[in-house]
Design a protein around this motif. Structure first.
Motif, PDB file in Angstrom:
ATOM      1  N   ARG A 239       0.803  -1.224   0.000  1.00 38.71           N
ATOM      2  CA  ARG A 239       0.000   0.000   0.000  1.00 38.71           C
ATOM      3  C   ARG A 239       0.835   1.274   0.000  1.00 38.71           C
ATOM      4  NH1 ARG A 239      -3.130  -0.220   4.891  1.00 38.71           N
ATOM      5  NH2 ARG A 239      -1.633  -1.750   5.613  1.00 38.71           N
ATOM      6  N   PHE A 240       2.030   1.200   0.587  1.00 36.91           N
ATOM      7  CA  PHE A 240       2.811   2.427   0.745  1.00 36.91           C
ATOM      8  C   PHE A 240       4.178   2.353   0.077  1.00 36.91           C
ATOM      9  CE2 PHE A 240       0.352   1.983   4.847  1.00 36.91           C
ATOM     10  CZ  PHE A 240      -0.663   2.841   4.469  1.00 36.91           C
ATOM     11  N   GLY A 241       4.490   1.249  -0.578  1.00 34.52           N
ATOM     12  CA  GLY A 241       5.816   1.073  -1.157  1.00 34.52           C
ATOM     13  C   GLY A 241       6.046   1.942  -2.394  1.00 34.52           C
ATOM     14  N   ARG A 242       7.301   2.356  -2.548  1.00 33.43           N
ATOM     15  CA  ARG A 242       7.700   3.170  -3.706  1.00 33.43           C
ATOM     16  C   ARG A 242       9.049   2.677  -4.210  1.00 33.43           C
ATOM     17  NH1 ARG A 242      10.821   7.738  -3.952  1.00 33.43           N
ATOM     18  NH2 ARG A 242      10.784   7.982  -1.675  1.00 33.43           N
ATOM     19  N   ARG A 243       9.111   2.367  -5.501  1.00 37.57           N
ATOM     20  CA  ARG A 243      10.336   1.822  -6.079  1.00 37.57           C
ATOM     21  C   ARG A 243      11.459   2.856  -6.088  1.00 37.57           C
ATOM     22  NH1 ARG A 243      11.209  -3.532  -6.324  1.00 37.57           N
ATOM     23  NH2 ARG A 243       9.225  -4.612  -6.741  1.00 37.57           N
ATOM     24  N   THR A 244      12.653   2.428  -5.645  1.00 39.15           N
ATOM     25  CA  THR A 244      13.859   3.251  -5.712  1.00 39.15           C
ATOM     26  C   THR A 244      14.984   2.386  -6.249  1.00 39.15           C
ATOM     27  OG1 THR A 244      14.654   2.685  -3.490  1.00 39.15           O
ATOM     28  CG2 THR A 244      13.069   4.511  -3.661  1.00 39.15           C
ATOM     29  N   GLU A 245      16.135   2.989  -6.469  1.00 39.98           N
ATOM     30  CA  GLU A 245      17.278   2.217  -6.967  1.00 39.98           C
ATOM     31  C   GLU A 245      17.710   1.159  -5.955  1.00 39.98           C
ATOM     32  OE1 GLU A 245      20.453   4.780  -8.058  1.00 39.98           O
ATOM     33  OE2 GLU A 245      19.377   5.698  -9.745  1.00 39.98           O
ATOM     34  N   ALA A 246      17.524   1.450  -4.663  1.00 38.71           N
ATOM     35  CA  ALA A 246      17.959   0.510  -3.622  1.00 38.71           C
ATOM     36  C   ALA A 246      16.967  -0.617  -3.390  1.00 38.71           C
ATOM     37  CB  ALA A 246      18.204   1.259  -2.318  1.00 38.71           C
ATOM     38  N   GLY A 247      15.715  -0.421  -3.775  1.00 39.21           N
ATOM     39  CA  GLY A 247      14.692  -1.429  -3.523  1.00 39.21           C
ATOM     40  C   GLY A 247      13.325  -0.781  -3.366  1.00 39.21           C
ATOM     41  N   LEU A 248      12.443  -1.450  -2.640  1.00 45.34           N
ATOM     42  CA  LEU A 248      11.090  -0.951  -2.438  1.00 45.34           C
ATOM     43  C   LEU A 248      11.050  -0.179  -1.113  1.00 45.34           C
ATOM     44  CD1 LEU A 248       8.244  -0.995  -3.674  1.00 45.34           C
ATOM     45  CD2 LEU A 248       7.777  -3.053  -2.341  1.00 45.34           C
ATOM     46  N   LEU A 249      10.992   1.149  -1.208  1.00 47.45           N
ATOM     47  CA  LEU A 249      10.998   2.010  -0.023  1.00 47.45           C
ATOM     48  C   LEU A 249       9.599   2.068   0.570  1.00 47.45           C
ATOM     49  CD1 LEU A 249      12.337   4.064   1.892  1.00 47.45           C
ATOM     50  CD2 LEU A 249      11.814   5.835   0.196  1.00 47.45           C
ATOM     51  N   VAL A 250       9.494   1.707   1.854  1.00 49.77           N
ATOM     52  CA  VAL A 250       8.207   1.706   2.554  1.00 49.77           C
ATOM     53  C   VAL A 250       8.278   2.743   3.669  1.00 49.77           C
ATOM     54  CG1 VAL A 250       6.491   0.323   3.765  1.00 49.77           C
ATOM     55  CG2 VAL A 250       7.999  -0.762   2.086  1.00 49.77           C
ATOM     56  N   GLY A 251       7.687   3.910   3.439  1.00 52.10           N
ATOM     57  CA  GLY A 251       7.660   4.961   4.463  1.00 52.10           C
ATOM     58  C   GLY A 251       6.467   4.752   5.377  1.00 52.10           C
ATOM     59  N   HIS A 252       6.572   3.785   6.275  1.00 49.96           N
ATOM     60  CA  HIS A 252       5.418   3.424   7.107  1.00 49.96           C
ATOM     61  C   HIS A 252       5.137   4.466   8.195  1.00 49.96           C
ATOM     62  CE1 HIS A 252       8.374   2.146  10.086  1.00 49.96           C
ATOM     63  NE2 HIS A 252       8.902   1.299   9.208  1.00 49.96           N
ATOM     64  N   GLU A 253       6.144   5.250   8.585  1.00 49.51           N
ATOM     65  CA  GLU A 253       6.013   6.337   9.568  1.00 49.51           C
ATOM     66  C   GLU A 253       5.575   5.843  10.945  1.00 49.51           C
ATOM     67  OE1 GLU A 253       4.624  10.206   7.966  1.00 49.51           O
ATOM     68  OE2 GLU A 253       4.063   9.047   6.196  1.00 49.51           O
ATOM     69  N   LEU A 254       5.879   4.595  11.249  1.00 49.87           N
ATOM     70  CA  LEU A 254       5.563   4.020  12.557  1.00 49.87           C
ATOM     71  C   LEU A 254       6.809   4.019  13.435  1.00 49.87           C
ATOM     72  CD1 LEU A 254       3.522   0.872  11.444  1.00 49.87           C
ATOM     73  CD2 LEU A 254       2.605   3.046  12.279  1.00 49.87           C
TER      74      LEU A 254
END
Length: 225
Positions: free
Chosen positions: A161-176
């Motif tokens: 639901r919150f993942g965003r593709r980056t060069e390093a991998g799938l960035l998940v800014g869960h903010e928890l």
């Protein structure tokens, strides 16, 4: 407010574009910041909410003050609708965990919508059934899955639901916070941190501040089983 995101919610998905826009225009907008509370456990439920942007966490508090994080919701998701089908006090507290935009609809107005568009009720019930299925899976996981497996599954769910593709991998800014992530999987913060550190050591993910980058999704999926 992104109308394309909002109309993903079950409240709108059965309506044509014109009807969905009319309904959206009749709803009340809200802008909230981290730490704000939409409603508290025990409040009388009188509205449902659709998230246009940001994140909301739903949590319950035990008699001794401990908190259990039930779910984290994001754009296009809906909450608070249970009060329409089962009138009574709210069963959880809705906290804002990042800058959030919501729109709300009172129960009386919602009943009018359902009488005019009964197909909307079926979509909303389907959404509730899906949430119940996830709750049942969570209960089973607490019994049959160890903490690292639950951590892996939670991260994968958040990434969907919150993942965003980056060069390093799938960035998940869960903010928890670490404590909130531990509440989400039903374990102690120390045990969850140990699992995360182990995953990082194996190269499956990269830890960040209130975020994680998933590097090896296949291994995390196998660990979540």
């Amino acid at each position: 407010m992104d109308s394309q995101v909002v109309t993903k919610a079950p409240l709108f998905s059965a309506l044509d574009r014109a009807a969905a826009e009319r309904l959206m225009d009749s709803m009340t907008p809200h802008r909230l910041s981290r730490g704000d509370i939409v409603f508290r456990e025990g409040d009388q439920g009188d509205s449902l909410y659709v998230i246009a942007s940001g994140k909301i966490k739903l949590a319950r508090t035990s008699g001794d003050g401990r908190e259990n994080l039930l779910s984290v919701l994001g754009p296009g998701e809906m909450f608070g609708e249970l009060s329409l089908f089962d009138p009574g006090p709210r069963v959880s507290t809705a906290y804002v965990i990042s800058h959030t935009e919501l729109i709300s609809l009172g129960n009386d107005a919602l009943r009018t919508v359902l009488s005019e568009h009964p197909e909307v009720a079926m979509q909303m019930l389907a959404g509730l059934a899906h949430r119940l299925r996830l709750t049942n899976e969570g209960i089973s996981d607490l019994v049959f899955t160890d903490v690292p497996g639950r951590v892996a599954k939670a991260l994968l769910d958040l990434s969907d639901r919150f993942g965003r593709r980056t060069e390093a991998g799938l960035l998940v800014g869960h903010e928890l916070t670490q404590e909130e992530l531990a509440q989400l999987v039903g374990a102690s913060r120390e045990t969850v941190n140990k699992a995360l550190a182990d995953f990082a050591h194996r190269g499956w993910l990269i830890l960040g501040a209130k975020a994680v980058t998933l590097v090896d999704l296949d291994r995390l999926r196998r660990r979540a089983r």
